[in-house]
Design a protein around this motif. Structure first.
Motif, short mmCIF file in Angstrom:
data_model
loop_
_atom_site.label_atom_id
_atom_site.label_comp_id
_atom_site.label_asym_id
_atom_site.label_seq_id
_atom_site.Cartn_x
_atom_site.Cartn_y
_atom_site.Cartn_z
N ALA A 71 -6.40 -0.18 14.04
CA ALA A 71 -5.70 -1.42 14.41
C ALA A 71 -4.32 -1.42 13.78
O ALA A 71 -4.16 -1.07 12.62
CB ALA A 71 -6.49 -2.64 13.93
N CYS A 72 -3.31 -1.75 14.57
CA CYS A 72 -1.97 -1.91 14.01
C CYS A 72 -1.32 -3.15 14.62
O CYS A 72 -1.85 -3.74 15.58
CB CYS A 72 -1.12 -0.66 14.22
N PHE A 73 -0.20 -3.55 14.06
CA PHE A 73 0.43 -4.80 14.44
C PHE A 73 1.93 -4.61 14.55
O PHE A 73 2.50 -3.70 13.94
CB PHE A 73 0.15 -5.88 13.38
N SER A 74 2.56 -5.46 15.34
CA SER A 74 4.03 -5.46 15.38
C SER A 74 4.53 -6.86 15.08
O SER A 74 3.93 -7.86 15.48
CB SER A 74 4.56 -4.99 16.74
N TRP A 75 5.63 -6.89 14.32
CA TRP A 75 6.35 -8.13 14.07
C TRP A 75 7.63 -8.06 14.89
O TRP A 75 8.48 -7.19 14.67
CB TRP A 75 6.67 -8.27 12.58
N GLU A 76 7.75 -8.96 15.83
CA GLU A 76 8.88 -8.95 16.76
C GLU A 76 9.93 -9.97 16.32
O GLU A 76 9.63 -11.16 16.20
CB GLU A 76 8.37 -9.27 18.16
N LEU A 77 11.14 -9.48 16.09
CA LEU A 77 12.23 -10.33 15.60
C LEU A 77 13.32 -10.46 16.65
O LEU A 77 13.58 -9.54 17.41
CB LEU A 77 12.85 -9.73 14.33
N GLN A 83 0.84 -1.19 0.00
CA GLN A 83 0.00 0.00 0.00
C GLN A 83 0.88 1.24 0.00
O GLN A 83 2.05 1.19 0.33
CB GLN A 83 -0.93 0.02 1.22
N ASP A 84 0.28 2.34 -0.40
CA ASP A 84 0.95 3.63 -0.37
C ASP A 84 0.06 4.57 0.43
O ASP A 84 -1.09 4.78 0.05
CB ASP A 84 1.15 4.15 -1.80
N PRO A 85 0.50 5.11 1.57
CA PRO A 85 1.87 5.05 2.09
C PRO A 85 2.27 3.66 2.55
O PRO A 85 1.40 2.81 2.75
CB PRO A 85 1.84 6.03 3.26
N PRO A 86 3.57 3.40 2.72
CA PRO A 86 4.05 2.09 3.14
C PRO A 86 3.47 1.67 4.48
O PRO A 86 2.96 2.49 5.25
CB PRO A 86 5.57 2.27 3.22
N LEU A 87 3.59 0.40 4.80
CA LEU A 87 3.02 -0.14 6.03
C LEU A 87 3.81 0.25 7.27
O LEU A 87 3.25 0.50 8.33
CB LEU A 87 2.97 -1.67 5.95
N THR A 88 5.13 0.28 7.17
CA THR A 88 5.98 0.46 8.36
C THR A 88 5.92 1.90 8.86
O THR A 88 6.22 2.84 8.13
CB THR A 88 7.43 0.07 8.06
N VAL A 89 5.54 2.03 10.13
CA VAL A 89 5.44 3.34 10.76
C VAL A 89 6.57 3.54 11.78
O VAL A 89 7.22 4.58 11.80
CB VAL A 89 4.07 3.49 11.46
N VAL A 90 6.79 2.54 12.61
CA VAL A 90 7.74 2.63 13.71
C VAL A 90 8.62 1.38 13.73
O VAL A 90 8.16 0.29 13.39
CB VAL A 90 7.00 2.76 15.06
N VAL A 91 9.87 1.54 14.17
CA VAL A 91 10.73 0.40 14.49
C VAL A 91 11.25 0.60 15.90
O VAL A 91 11.80 1.66 16.22
CB VAL A 91 11.91 0.25 13.51
N VAL A 119 13.91 -6.65 17.82
CA VAL A 119 13.62 -5.55 16.90
C VAL A 119 12.15 -5.69 16.54
O VAL A 119 11.71 -6.76 16.10
CB VAL A 119 14.49 -5.61 15.64
N LYS A 120 11.39 -4.62 16.73
CA LYS A 120 9.95 -4.69 16.49
C LYS A 120 9.56 -3.74 15.36
O LYS A 120 9.87 -2.55 15.42
CB LYS A 120 9.18 -4.36 17.77
#
Length: 443
Positions: free
Chosen positions: A342-348, A251-259, A272-273
């Motif tokens: 709603a937002c999500f985090s991917w935790e690495l 999508q535009d704007p991109p999905l990633t908002v925060v790290v 790293v989230k």
């Protein structure tokens, strides 16, 4: 010896006594102070007094309420707040220009309460530090704070070099923000409080680079994580899995908002989230994001989804027990930029091939008041058999910490609840966090 004194006597009293002693001892040595120095000192003192009123009573109340900290541990965390955090929050703001971009209600200080099936609750907090060039600040607060908590800044420095906004970014962004925004933030710092120890985390905003210069925040974030020194390459398998899924939802704007990153030694397995904000809040979309398009179908993931589904109606303010179509999208108030609520985090973690997924719901977009939110949260907690699920228990914690007016529908106040998050693992069971930010109160 001094630390023992601090445990029994308020820091302010210790400072006063020491200050008087030093004053008497050095009265003949003191150089003439300029009007400018006096003015700067007064501004700093006013700022410390203002932010102390805004933060200290809240944190003290929560540390006591959760029942997980001894009096000595509570005093240690309050002392850290007073000596390292409050002095780096800047001057007392003007009412017309006080908004921090950390929280929906504009507060630069946000607390969070962790709850889980293991029965133990804990407190965390996050805040916006002020850097040189703003509010008359002359010293970078990061080194002193990092030294105090034993933080490792190797990854932090690499993220800062990539994502700290420049002066040019600030000039572009300030025009796109609400007029009462006080500054463009560089980073937000958060602290987990475990017993008497504190662990630092940092949150960077690659979306700022997208907003100011159209640098794709997905690409920039993933590329930086892969080249982190050390151990960046160990994130490869998990990032490959995420990127394969992302291609389905571009999508535009991109999905990633925060790290976000844990500021501990990379060899100790920090997280790293990656926080994303998709366009849909339907249950079907939630399932897709949590399972990465169906690729995560293990028992733990499916058990977690079943628990979340059982409390879903309560969390999005729909009638409990009513069956909702999985493609139903809850209407939420318009925000700028547009948010689905709603937002999500991917935790690495280094060497871990499967990311851990967490969902966050923006509570003010689903509920009209903190009273309604508190009552819904209590019902969710009752489903898990948690102590704060007793009717009125969680609401009392909120009232005691943030003010009785926030849970009184007869009094209009900014909403203090910001998010609620949910995650499930075999080790911890259901794990939820409520995020609550005291709004800035002016005299």
């Amino acid at each position: 010896m001094a630390s023992e004194v601090h445990k029994s006597v308020p820091v302010s009293q210790v400072d006063l006594v020491l200050g008087v002693a030093k004053s008497e001892a050095k009265s003949q040595e003191r150089p003439v102070t300029s009007i400018t120095e006096v003015s700067a000192s007064k501004v700093k003192e006013d700022g410390v007094a203002f932010w102390t009123r805004h933060t200290k009573p809240v944190l003290a109340s929560l540390l006591k309420a959760v029942g997980s900290y001894t009096p000595e541990q509570q005093a240690s965390h309050i002392q850290f707040l007073e000596e390292y955090i409050i002095p780096s929050m800047g001057r007392a703001p003007e009412k017309s220009r006080a908004r921090s971009l950390l929280t929906p209600n504009g507060s630069p200080f946000e607390t969070s309460l962790n709850h889980s099936d293991n029965g133990k609750s804990s407190v965390r907090f996050c805040y916006e530090p002020v850097f040189p060039g703003s509010d008359g600040v002359t010293e970078n607060p990061i080194p002193a704070i990092a030294e105090k908590v034993g933080a490792d800044l190797r990854w932090f420095n690499q993220f800062a070099a990539e994502f700290f906004p420049s002066e040019e970014d600030d000039a572009v962004l300030i025009e796109k923000m609400p007029k009462d925004t006080i500054r463009i933030p560089k980073v937000f710092l958060a602290f987990d409080l475990e017993e008497d120890k504190r662990t630092m985390k940092a949150y960077f905003y690659p979306v700022i680079k997208y907003m100011s210069s159209k640098i794709n925040s997905d690409r920039a974030s993933f590329d930086l994580i892969r080249r982190l020194d050390p151990l960046g390459s160990s994130f490869g398998p998990a990032l490959d899995l995420i990127e394969d899924y992302q291609k389905l939802l571009y999508q535009d704007p991109p999905l990633t908002v925060v790290v976000g990153i844990d500021c501990v030694s990379p060899e100790a397995g920090p997280r790293v989230k990656i926080y994303i904000e998709p366009r849909s809040n339907s249950w079907a979309a939630v399932q897709q994001h949590i399972t990465l398009g169906g690729k995560l179908a293990d028992k733990s993931t499916l058990d977690g989804l079943a628990i979340l589904r059982d409390m879903w109606n309560l969390m999005i303010n729909e009638p409990e027990g009513e069956e909702i179509d999985e493609h139903f999208e809850k209407e939420v108030p318009e925000t700028t930029p547009k948010s689905s609520g709603a937002c999500f985090s991917w935790e690495l973690k280094p060497g871990q091939a499967i990311p851990d997924v967490k969902i966050y719901l923006s509570l003010p977009q689903y509920f009209k008041s903190d009273k309604a939110i508190a009552e819904a949260i209590e019902k969710v907690f009752r489903k898990r058999g948690w102590a704060w699920g007793v009717e009125g228990a969680y609401k009392k914690v909120i009232s005691d910490a943030y003010g009785s007016d926030v849970v009184d529908d007869e009094i209009e106040t900014p909403t203090v609840h910001t998010f609620v998050s949910f995650n499930f693992s075999e080790k911890r069971g259901a794990y939820m966090t409520t995020y609550v930010a005291p709004f800035v109160r002016f005299p």
